[in-house]
Motif scaffolding. Structure first.
Motif, PDB file in Angstrom:
ATOM      1  N   ASN A  43      -5.473  94.311   6.713  1.00  0.00           N
ATOM      2  CA  ASN A  43      -6.610  93.690   6.342  1.00  0.00           C
ATOM      3  C   ASN A  43      -7.790  94.569   6.878  1.00  0.00           C
TER       4      ASN A  43
ATOM      5  N   ASN B 198     -11.372  94.869   5.493  1.00  0.00           N
ATOM      6  CA  ASN B 198     -12.882  94.352   5.108  1.00  0.00           C
ATOM      7  C   ASN B 198     -14.055  95.432   5.729  1.00  0.00           C
TER       8      ASN B 198
ATOM      9  N   HIS C 299      -8.632  86.517  -0.438  1.00  0.00           N
ATOM     10  CA  HIS C 299      -9.175  85.034  -0.126  1.00  0.00           C
ATOM     11  C   HIS C 299      -8.443  84.186  -1.830  1.00  0.00           C
TER      12      HIS C 299
ATOM     13  N   THR D  79     -10.148  91.606   2.271  1.00  0.00           N
ATOM     14  CA  THR D  79     -10.815  90.213   2.570  1.00  0.00           C
ATOM     15  C   THR D  79     -12.374  90.841   2.856  1.00  0.00           C
TER      16      THR D  79
END
Length: 620
Positions: free
Chosen positions: A171, A173, A250, A275
């Motif tokens: 993930n 970010n 997303h 993300t």
């Protein structure tokens, strides 16, 4: 609301795509509502909502094991796995944990709070599954911030060598709590912006759309065909791990589609999703650092709230001033710039500041290297995270008396983050290390005095202070301190309370208006003030020791050992935390439960035959 109909992950499998998209919005609203009420890990959880919905749509928890690294992004997971009715209690006394916790739910695969542990756990589960002849999926969700930890990178190396069926979801970010650092983070940023990578994403999605069970080998052929343009330029290929991505984290329909296609692939696979931390809540998107873990706020009019002047800020201001006059001072943090009060320092002295990422062991040994070559390294680190650098403290620093100053933040019970974050073991594991000194200031004035002196002494020294507010000290204030000497704050006729650290306020309250009882700020644990201790014992004073730390191996133990070594006897009561893990909740309540608050100290004094005096205001 769609959320009203969802009581377990199985309920997601009956929802339409439009209902799933509606559910995503409802989950975000509920996370915002509860975090506004309780505080909590807001931005990280908002960024992972689509991913968690997709995971529970495609996989079958709890049979399939879904592991969340750190766990502070798993709020939607908690809501979807039977805890929506109690979600409002998160991080509250008697409520559910802010992280995943095995004893809380069968859907929580691991108990977490520290980063970079999910991959090794996942590999262990995959090995257990294969060894026992079982059949279930193992999925590890890890942020790019946790990838800065050596444990995660080492686990990837073993995963690639083992070739077990295991899905890792990265993930990405670009954030931990602070911005991510290091070569891998830089690679991800550059990688995502290349045009050929963006073209390859579209190409990869078209390939995946054509996959069926009999065409799984096409993925391997596609991988070989794309090797020159994709895989040889990413580190996972070198580890022997199949790579898919980067994809939009997303895009819920896209995530579900890709997960369904890759879930049955043999061997280790890594899905790289991108993300936005704080997704769906404007203020959290704009400032994911502050909104990572804010206190309570008005969800309709969210504003930053001043948390007061903290011990972390007091340390940051002091070390910034000291570094301005001493060019040898160099400050290191393992991904805790904001938490350790180092924003100002990092801006004032950027050339003498290093963030190692979530790699506490590396931070400690880098400090050792600096100290060996003439610098004055200061490692700002939370007590709970310093546990991860214990071997380095012994092996790389203490043996050769390398001058490293440890600014040990969040010492003691910390409240909402619970057992994984309570800094209640550091005294026990540090005071057994030869050459290492330990002190705890009573206020920001004493912190400044200790910090300045510690840098002058050129020795391994740990300065321990709590998660709390403290009175601000005017700039340029540098009190002197007699190193190794305790301080009598209140004279007593028959007994003394010896307090180390945060519990000093309880000691003063317990002795208030009682001329029989004195209070000592026992600010130095190693070296212990044996001269004063001997005077107390020889004077026949009764003693109560109190500390915000495990009783076993703590300050009170050090006092008893010292008395024994001196061949002296005294009537002593040792107050400290019990031999249990303390959960999340009110710090004051836990102190009372542990028996280290003012009432508990008075009770200990009564056991010694010294009942508390009644103050005039009490008589009224």
């Amino acid at each position: 609301m769609i959320l009203d109909t969802v009581n377990s992950p199985q309920d997601l499998k009956t929802l339409t795509q439009s209902e799933l998209l509606e559910l995503v919005g409802e989950l975000r609203s509920e996370i915002i509502r509860v975090c506004a009420q309780n505080g909590g890990h807001l931005a990280s959880s908002l960024g992972a909502v689509e991913l968690i919905v997709a995971l529970h749509r495609v996989f079958d928890s709890p049979r399939d094991r879904i592991l969340f690294d750190v766990g502070h992004q798993a709020y939607a997971h908690k809501i979807l796995t039977g805890r929506k009715e109690v979600f409002h209690t998160i991080r509250q006394e008697g409520g559910i944990s802010g992280f995943t916790k095995v004893s809380e739910s069968e859907h929580d695969a691991i108990t977490v709070g520290h980063a970079s542990t999910s991959l090794a756990n996942a590999l262990g589960m995959a090995i257990a599954r294969d060894t026992l002849g079982q059949d279930y999926h193992v999925v590890a969700v890890i942020g790019d911030g946790a990838f800065t930890g050596g444990m995660a990178l080492a686990a990837m190396n073993v995963i690639g060598g083992q070739k077990r069926k295991l899905l890792t979801i990265l993930n990405d970010n670009e954030m931990s709590i602070s911005e991510n650092v290091g070569a891998l983070n830089r690679y991800f940023k550059e990688y995502q912006t290349r045009k050929w990578v963006q073209d390859t994403q579209k190409w990869g999605k078209q390939v995946l759309e054509g996959i069926s069970p009999k065409l799984f080998n096409l993925v391997d052929r596609a991988k070989e065909a794309a090797k020159l343009m994709l895989h040889q330029e990413n580190p996972f290929y070198a580890w022997g791990i199949r790579y898919v991505g980067p994809v939009d984290g997303h895009d819920l329909p896209g995530l579900i589609h890709i997960l369904e296609q890759i879930k049955e692939l043999d061997g280790p696979t890594l899905l790289h999703i991108v993300t936005q931390k704080g997704k769906g809540y404007g203020v959290a998107e704009e400032d994911p650092i502050y909104w990572h873990g804010p206190p309570g706020f008005n969800p309709d009019k969210p504003e930053k709230v001043s948390k007061g002047y903290s011990w972390s800020a007091a340390f940051g201001d002091a070390i910034t001033e000291l570094a301005s006059s001493d060019p040898k001072i160099f400050v290191i943090t393992p991904a805790m710039r904001e938490g350790s009060g180092l924003v100002r320092y990092s801006q004032t002295h950027p050339e003498r500041y290093l963030d190692t990422g979530i790699a506490e062991d590396v931070a400690a040994t880098v400090a050792a290297g600096m100290g060996l070559r003439g610098l004055k390294p200061v490692l700002a680190i939370y007590s709970t995270f310093m546990q991860r650098a214990y071997d380095q403290i012994i092996h790389d620093i203490a043996i050769e008396k390398v001058p490293v100053v440890f600014a040990v933040d969040r010492a003691g019970i910390v409240g909402g983050d619970g057992a994984t974050h309570n800094g209640v073991f550091d005294i026990a594991y540090l005071r057994t290390v030869p050459n290492l000194q330990i002190a705890a200031p009573k206020d920001a004035y004493e912190l400044r005095a200790m910090l300045k002196k510690a840098l002058e002494l050129q020795a391994p020294i740990a300065l321990r202070y709590p998660r709390d507010s403290v009175e601000k000290v005017p700039e340029g204030t540098w009190p002197s301190i007699e190193w190794g000497r305790w301080e009598i704050l209140k004279e007593g006729r028959k007994a003394y309370i010896l307090s180390f650290g945060k519990t000093l306020k309880y000691a003063l309250e317990a002795a208030l208006d009682n001329p029989e009882v004195g209070v000592i700020n026992a600010r130095f644990l190693k070296p212990l003030d044996q001269e004063m201790l001997a005077q107390l014992a020889q004077g026949g004073y009764k003693l109560v020791t109190v500390e915000d730390h495990q009783r076993m191996g703590g300050f009170g133990s050090a006092v008893l050992e010292s008395l024994s070594g001196l061949g002296l006897q005294a009537e002593v009561r040792v107050l400290g935390l019990q031999d249990v893990f303390y959960d999340h909740g009110s710090i004051a309540r836990m102190h009372a439960e542990a028996g280290i608050d003012a009432a508990s100290i008075r009770a200990a004094l009564a056991e010694l035959g010294l009942p508390a005096q009644m103050a005039l205001r009490d008589l009224r």
